[in-house]
Design an enzyme around this catalytic site. Structure first.
Site, PDB file in Angstrom:
ATOM      1  N   ARG A  75       0.675  -1.306   0.040  1.00 33.89           N
ATOM      2  CA  ARG A  75       0.119  -0.018  -0.001  1.00 33.89           C
ATOM      3  C   ARG A  75       0.826   1.239  -0.199  1.00 33.89           C
ATOM      4  NH1 ARG A  75      -5.079   1.381   1.299  1.00 33.89           N
ATOM      5  NH2 ARG A  75      -5.514  -0.476   1.788  1.00 33.89           N
ATOM      6  N   ARG A 101      -9.857   4.397  -2.449  1.00 39.74           N
ATOM      7  CA  ARG A 101      -8.911   3.810  -1.753  1.00 39.74           C
ATOM      8  C   ARG A 101      -8.376   4.738  -0.336  1.00 39.74           C
ATOM      9  NH1 ARG A 101      -7.570  -0.917  -3.009  1.00 39.74           N
ATOM     10  NH2 ARG A 101      -5.487  -0.630  -2.033  1.00 39.74           N
ATOM     11  N   ASN A 117     -12.793  15.746   0.621  1.00 35.80           N
ATOM     12  CA  ASN A 117     -13.204  14.421   0.373  1.00 35.80           C
ATOM     13  C   ASN A 117     -14.545  14.577   0.265  1.00 35.80           C
ATOM     14  OD1 ASN A 117     -13.605  11.537  -0.357  1.00 35.80           O
ATOM     15  ND2 ASN A 117     -14.103  11.391   2.082  1.00 35.80           N
ATOM     16  N   HIS A 119     -18.179  12.119   1.115  1.00 36.61           N
ATOM     17  CA  HIS A 119     -18.548  10.933   1.739  1.00 36.61           C
ATOM     18  C   HIS A 119     -20.166  10.796   1.913  1.00 36.61           C
ATOM     19  CE1 HIS A 119     -18.222   7.217   4.181  1.00 36.61           C
ATOM     20  NE2 HIS A 119     -19.396   7.871   4.694  1.00 36.61           N
ATOM     21  N   THR A 151      -8.210  13.949   6.878  1.00 39.88           N
ATOM     22  CA  THR A 151      -7.203  13.564   8.086  1.00 39.88           C
ATOM     23  C   THR A 151      -6.856  12.091   7.746  1.00 39.88           C
ATOM     24  OG1 THR A 151      -8.681  13.065   9.587  1.00 39.88           O
ATOM     25  CG2 THR A 151      -8.120  15.629   9.340  1.00 39.88           C
ATOM     26  N   ASP A 155     -12.757   9.131   7.010  1.00 32.13           N
ATOM     27  CA  ASP A 155     -14.090   9.733   6.923  1.00 32.13           C
ATOM     28  C   ASP A 155     -14.289  10.473   8.253  1.00 32.13           C
ATOM     29  OD1 ASP A 155     -14.536   8.864   4.400  1.00 32.13           O
ATOM     30  OD2 ASP A 155     -15.292   7.060   5.504  1.00 32.13           O
ATOM     31  N   GLU A 184     -24.350  16.077  -3.929  1.00 30.86           N
ATOM     32  CA  GLU A 184     -23.190  16.139  -4.029  1.00 30.86           C
ATOM     33  C   GLU A 184     -22.813  17.086  -5.308  1.00 30.86           C
ATOM     34  OE1 GLU A 184     -21.717  12.104  -4.300  1.00 30.86           O
ATOM     35  OE2 GLU A 184     -21.753  11.856  -2.149  1.00 30.86           O
TER      36      GLU A 184
HETATM   37  C1  GAR Z   1     -20.139   9.290  -4.591  1.00 29.52           C
HETATM   38  O1  GAR Z   1     -21.475   9.218  -3.896  1.00 29.52           O
HETATM   39  C2  GAR Z   1     -19.269   9.715  -3.444  1.00 29.52           C
HETATM   40  O2  GAR Z   1     -19.605  10.449  -2.236  1.00 29.52           O
HETATM   41  C3  GAR Z   1     -18.769   8.261  -2.959  1.00 29.52           C
HETATM   42  O3  GAR Z   1     -18.626   7.569  -4.376  1.00 29.52           O
HETATM   43  C4  GAR Z   1     -19.398   8.224  -5.173  1.00 29.52           C
HETATM   44  C5  GAR Z   1     -18.605   8.390  -6.596  1.00 29.52           C
HETATM   45  O4  GAR Z   1     -19.657   8.918  -7.599  1.00 29.52           O
HETATM   46  N1  GAR Z   1     -17.571   8.438  -2.391  1.00 29.52           N
HETATM   47  C6  GAR Z   1     -17.222   7.495  -1.401  1.00 29.52           C
HETATM   48  O5  GAR Z   1     -18.032   6.404  -1.015  1.00 29.52           O
HETATM   49  C7  GAR Z   1     -15.832   7.546  -0.754  1.00 29.52           C
HETATM   50  N2  GAR Z   1     -15.767   6.818   0.515  1.00 29.52           N
HETATM   51  P1  GAR Z   1     -18.846   9.344  -8.724  1.00 29.52           P
HETATM   52  O6  GAR Z   1     -17.652   8.464  -9.267  1.00 29.52           O
HETATM   53  O7  GAR Z   1     -19.945   9.257  -9.804  1.00 29.52           O
HETATM   54  O8  GAR Z   1     -18.295  10.951  -8.650  1.00 29.52           O
END
Ligand code: GAR
Length: 223
Positions: A75, A101, A117, A119, A151, A155, A184
């Site tokens: 990693r 990741r 980020n 979430h 950080t 999350d 989002e």
């Molecule tokens: C989004 O809903 C985002 O919040 C989530 O993945 C999706 C990506 O959609 N992120 C996570 O779960 C991060 N832990 P996208 O590729 O269409 O932007």
């Protein structure tokens, strides 16, 4: 005549990391094109070669790179390669737009205070995966999404803005995901623009917006 650019502010350089569909990346591209986001999208980096978000980057003429995590058994080797690639583009801001990741503390520290980020839950509820199914299983009547500083706590960085959506009887996790994505696409570029305007920072583990320390759940976005 040569324009006097002595006081011109350079645009914020943004690198976007993706793993999948890249609909949030598309929201950044659209916001830039509509001048709601005053930034240069300098590169898109995916850890998955098949991420369809790479096609969105190509259509928008944005340089993209793939750093396939599967090529790195360790990693930390992946993280170091990724960090070097991100740093090559000299970003002011790093955007994790569906980047799936977990990043090492070394990576996070390198971009601390300039990495956001999104979430798909109303943090601190449901860090990690399968957030919408967990909200359904818990009988929640709302779901949502949180933009936050990154950080080394998964999350767990300080929230900037949250948007909620209702859970409607008969919803599947996919129905909720689609409703959440709509929020989002508004709040993520909006938070990035606050950063570009110099209004947003992380200080002492909290979010500062317009000089005010935000509540532990950040600003609430009302559609
Ligand atoms: C989004 O809903 C985002 O919040 C989530 O993945 C999706 C990506 O959609 N992120 C996570 O779960 C991060 N832990 P996208 O590729 O269409 O932007």
């Amino acid at each position: 005549m040569i324009p006097d650019t002595t006081n011109a502010r350079a645009k914020t350089r943004i690198v976007v990391l993706i793993s999948g569909s890249g609909s949030n990346l598309q929201a950044f591209i659209d916001a830039r094109d509509n001048r709601q986001l005053d930034a240069d999208l300098v590169a898109v980096i995916s850890n998955r070669p098949e991420a369809t978000g790479l096609e969105r980057a190509a259509r928008a003429g944005i340089t993209s790179r793939v750093i396939d995590h599967q090529a790195y058994p360790q990693r930390l080797d992946f993280d170091r390669t990724l960090a070097a690639a991100v740093a090559d583009y000299k970003p002011d801001l790093v955007i994790l737009a569906g980047f799936m990741r977990i990043l090492s503390a070394e990576f996070v520290d390198r971009f601390s205070g300039r990495m956001l980020n999104i979430h798909p839950s109303l943090l601190p509820k449901y860090p990690g995966l399968n957030t919408h199914q967990r909200a359904l299983d818990a009988g929640d009547n709302e779901a949502g999404t949180t933009v936050h500083f990154v950080t080394s706590q998964l999350d767990g960085g300080p929230p900037i803005v949250q948007g909620a959506v209702p859970i409607i009887s008969g919803d599947s996790a996919a129905d909720i995901a689609a409703r959440v994505l709509g929020v989002e696409h508004v709040i993520f570029p909006m938070a990035a623009q606050w950063y570009c305007e110099g209004r947003l920072s992380m200080q002492d583990g909290a979010t500062l917006l317009d000089g005010e320390v935000l509540a532990p759940t950040g600003r609430t976005f009302e559609a």
